[in-house]
Design an enzyme around this catalytic site. Structure first.
Site, PDB file in Angstrom:
ATOM      1  N   ASP A  58      54.831  35.074 116.292  1.00 26.16           N
ATOM      2  CA  ASP A  58      56.034  35.104 115.658  1.00 26.16           C
ATOM      3  C   ASP A  58      57.781  35.660 116.291  1.00 26.16           C
ATOM      4  O   ASP A  58      56.882  35.733 117.337  1.00 26.16           O
ATOM      5  CB  ASP A  58      56.551  35.813 114.416  1.00 26.16           C
ATOM      6  CG  ASP A  58      57.126  35.942 113.862  1.00 26.16           C
ATOM      7  OD1 ASP A  58      58.037  34.604 113.112  1.00 26.16           O
ATOM      8  OD2 ASP A  58      58.306  36.906 114.042  1.00 26.16           O
ATOM      9  N   GLU A 114      55.428  29.955 117.826  1.00 26.46           N
ATOM     10  CA  GLU A 114      56.229  29.515 116.698  1.00 26.46           C
ATOM     11  C   GLU A 114      57.910  29.852 117.745  1.00 26.46           C
ATOM     12  O   GLU A 114      58.407  30.914 118.169  1.00 26.46           O
ATOM     13  CB  GLU A 114      57.080  30.692 116.054  1.00 26.46           C
ATOM     14  CG  GLU A 114      57.876  30.199 114.603  1.00 26.46           C
ATOM     15  CD  GLU A 114      58.986  31.131 114.555  1.00 26.46           C
ATOM     16  OE1 GLU A 114      59.992  30.813 113.838  1.00 26.46           O
ATOM     17  OE2 GLU A 114      59.270  32.034 114.710  1.00 26.46           O
TER      18      GLU A 114
END
Length: 728
Positions: free
Chosen positions: A407, A460
């Site tokens: 993330d 990401e």
């Protein structure tokens, strides 16, 4: 004359008092067994006891109260025997064991690796690990507690086993490793615990274990001792995974928030229900939003407090293993979201862990995130980097997960991320790159791929940082795949336009091919795109109900045939109408509507076509795998392209019409003559479409078009896509 009683090994009063009150850094230097001139001195700490007797195979040895709850006995001989304790409280005597008779469970090699930041299986030595030891007086089962707290003056373990009073369970400092350790006999899986740390300022802190493998159900915050008894049954899956490169295999991912996919479902219930559903839909993988323990449910798991503990909201860690195992047995891979970029400031967790900035960077310009109100890890500190790298390995090895989606990579890469001038400090070269974070990610990726062949590390990353998926040997970050945020933004912005206006935005829908091979991409339509007022895919589509449904089907067909892997968030596979909320389950009742059922059926069919045709995935990351047929037909809102595989693989021709009207007799250039089968039509009546199609096949004739020698006349449905493959 009467012989003098044997004298115990002497200890000064101040040292005894420090041990008695649990403030000593070396309680084992006093407590336990210590050979001396007159025999083996055994000191034990049993406050409020009426009597203590040291029991060996040779006999019973009454102890004498020495000071502040410390009892002492001298055993004959020079070698330390196995012993137990008979302790009497209120007239009742119980057989007890002594935590201070055991050698350290963290070896010198472990301590060296921790100091160097190179202990790749850190969870096996730190945290709470159940141990079993043989002994002359019987086997012993207990738990080894070990925690890194280099700036603490004293550390004690508290829990159910000592009524949350840490005085009798002070831990020993293992020198300059910063590790504190204590083995506690009799502590088994399921018992709750925390650490009490005496900070440099003299304040006692109560903290959850950074390497806890289990936790209480939030909002309770204690750690829980876990002993896994799970027997895996996914050997066939793991063997295949180890021998396969997943980057050139089919990858269609169903992103799931476990708490709201089926509200109230446990890991074991999800194992049955989710596995059956994903298998029915034909996805190759499930991606779980963060399952590491987090106290605040609406954070969706992105503010982690226990990095090594699957959230207890849905069951025991072995229940999570069962979920992964079930998915594997069904041929479905499991990706887990991993959040190494930041952690919350909860006072009982990692924040200021030993009374100092330990896991977080001490410089607020580097250690605090201005957007999220969280701390940023000190990526340059050996032990912190080790904590994170080992955590990645832990999920891959202990839970057999097949990949980690990392993330908020951009928030780690840039020193000026979300910061104004004057709020950040350049690196040693004067740049904005966070060199420590870059080195950490390179190490995490290299370690994961080396230790666990066949897995995926997915970034990401929302900027144009070069080399995210380049090997670390070429100074890349070493990820295997990167989310293509540019494709997602351009596509959703284009589709929000009314079809009559899309001709003026045609460049937005074709631009992704300009950079499609700059990285190895996943095309994501994730949870982030259906929250915070953005609306669902259904809501974003212009038009009436039929047009919205058709628009979602067309988007999915375009996504599944575009170069790159695919990911879609739960609910969008049946065109969920409302924005997603973690507070409620999906609107499964929508499947009573034939339009929503049609979208679901269309995606299941699309997954089947995708898997069956290697041209759609073999060369996702090579320009040889894609060829435009026409990219500039803005007048008709049409894209047409070929997907190609390796030698011998049938090509696939795709036509996507983002206009609201069908195109009859549309001339489609093709690479060869003969019959081309229509293997998929998003406008099929079974998908709630209008049924505009090509009766199963078209014939490619020697009619030159768009620079090719062959072409076919095809019917292109409104807001739809058709896929052809050559016969033979």
């Amino acid at each position: 004359m009467t012989a003098a009683a044997p004298a115990p090994v002497p200890v000064d009063r101040d040292t005894l008092r420090a041990v008695a009150y649990g403030t000593s850094y070396d309680p084992h230097g006093v407590l336990g067994a210590h050979p001396g001139a007159d025999g083996v001195t055994v000191r034990v700490l049993r406050p409020f006891a009426e009597s203590v007797v040291v029991v060996t195979d040779e006999g019973h040895h009454p102890a004498v109260h020495e000071d502040e709850g410390i009892w002492v006995a001298v055993l004959p001989g020079t070698s330390v025997p196995d012993y137990r304790l008979d302790v009497t409280y209120g007239g009742t005597t119980t057989r007890d064991d002594d935590p201070y008779r055991f050698l350290p469970t963290v070896r010198e090699l472990d301590q060296h690796l921790i100091r160097e930041g190179r202990h790749e299986t850190l969870w096996t030595v730190l945290g709470a690990n159940v141990q079993h030891y043989p002994g002359a007086m019987g086997a012993v089962t207990g738990t080894s507690f070990a925690v890194w707290a280099p700036n603490a003056r004293a550390v004690r373990v508290i829990g159910d086993f000592n009524h949350w009073q840490g005085r009798t369970h002070a831990m020993r400092s293992l020198g300059d490793s910063g590790v504190w350790e204590l083995f506690v006999p009799g502590v088994a899986g399921g018992e709750r615990y925390k650490y009490e740390l005496l900070g440099p300022d003299g304040t006692w802190l109560q903290k959850a274990d950074p390497l806890a493998k289990g936790t209480e159900v939030p909002p309770a915050t204690a750690s829980v001792v876990v002993e896994s008894n799970y027997s895996w049954t996914d050997d066939e899956w793991i063997s295949h995974r180890t021998s396969t490169d997943p980057h050139d295999q089919p990858l269609s991912v169903y992103e799931v928030h476990l708490g709201s996919w089926r509200a109230g479902a446990s890991y074991r219930e999800a194992a049955e229900q989710l596995t059956a559903y994903v298998q029915q839909m034909g996805f190759t993988h499930v991606e779980l939003m963060p399952v590491a323990e987090h106290p605040y449910g609406p954070s969706w798991g992105y503010q982690v407090t226990s990095y090594f503990a699957p959230t207890s909201r849905f069951g025991h860690p072995d229940d999570f293993r069962y979920l992964v195992d079930c998915l594997h047995r069904a041929g479905i891979g499991v990706i887990v979201d991993w959040v190494p970029g930041h952690f919350p400031k909860d006072s009982w967790a990692l924040a200021q862990f030993d009374g100092t900035a330990l896991y977080e960077h001490p410089d607020p310009l580097l250690g605090e995130h201005p957007d999220w109100g969280t701390y940023i890890f000190n990526f340059g500190r050996n032990e912190v980097r080790n904590f994170l790298v080992a955590n990645a390995t832990y999920w891959l090895e202990e839970f057999h997960v097949d990949g980690l989606r990392v993330d908020a990579v951009a928030s780690m890469l840039y020193l000026d991320y979300s910061r104004q001038p004057g709020q950040w400090r350049p690196n040693k070269y004067g740049g904005r790159e966070n060199l420590d974070a870059i080195a950490f990610m390179q190490e995490a990726n290299a370690t994961a791929y080396r230790r666990t062949p066949g897995i995926l590390m997915i970034a990401e990353e929302s900027t144009a940082w070069p080399g995210v998926t380049a090997p670390t040997s070429y100074n890349g970050l070493g990820f295997g795949l990167k989310w293509n945020m540019g494709w997602m933004n351009d596509t959703l912005r284009y589709l929000a336009e009314d079809p009559v206006n899309r001709r003026w935005h045609h460049g937005e829908i074709t631009f992704s091919m300009v950079y499609a091979y700059s990285e190895q991409y996943v095309l994501p339509i994730s949870h982030d795109e259906v929250v915070h007022g953005k609306g669902s895919l259904y809501e974003r589509m212009p038009g009436d109900h039929w047009q919205k449904i058709a628009g979602v089907r067309a988007l999915l067909a375009y996504q599944w045939t575009h170069p790159g892997k695919q990911l879609i968030f739960m609910g969008q596979e049946f065109a969920q109408q409302k924005e997603w909320s973690e507070a409620r389950g999906l609107d499964w009742y929508l499947l009573d509507d034939p339009g929503h059922t049609g979208v679901q059926r269309s995606l299941a069919a699309l997954n089947a076509v995708y898997r069956a045709h290697p041209a759609l995935w073999e060369l996702d990351h090579s320009p040889e795998g894609f060829e435009w047929i026409t990219s500039d037909d803005a007048e008709h809102n049409v894209l047409a392209y070929l997907r190609k595989g390796r030698a011998g693989t049938k090509p696939v021709a795709v036509v996507v019409n983002f206009a609201g009207a069908p195109h009859e007799g549309y001339r489609l250039a093709l690479p060869s003559g003969g019959r081309w089968t229509e293997v998929y039509n998003s406008d099929a009546e079974e998908f709630y479409g209008s049924g505009v199609g090509n009766l199963g096949a078209v014939t490619s004739e020697a009619v030159p078009h768009h620079g090719r020698a062959f072409s076919a006349s095809v019917r292109v449905p409104p807001l739809g896509a058709v896929i052809f493959t050559p016969e033979g």
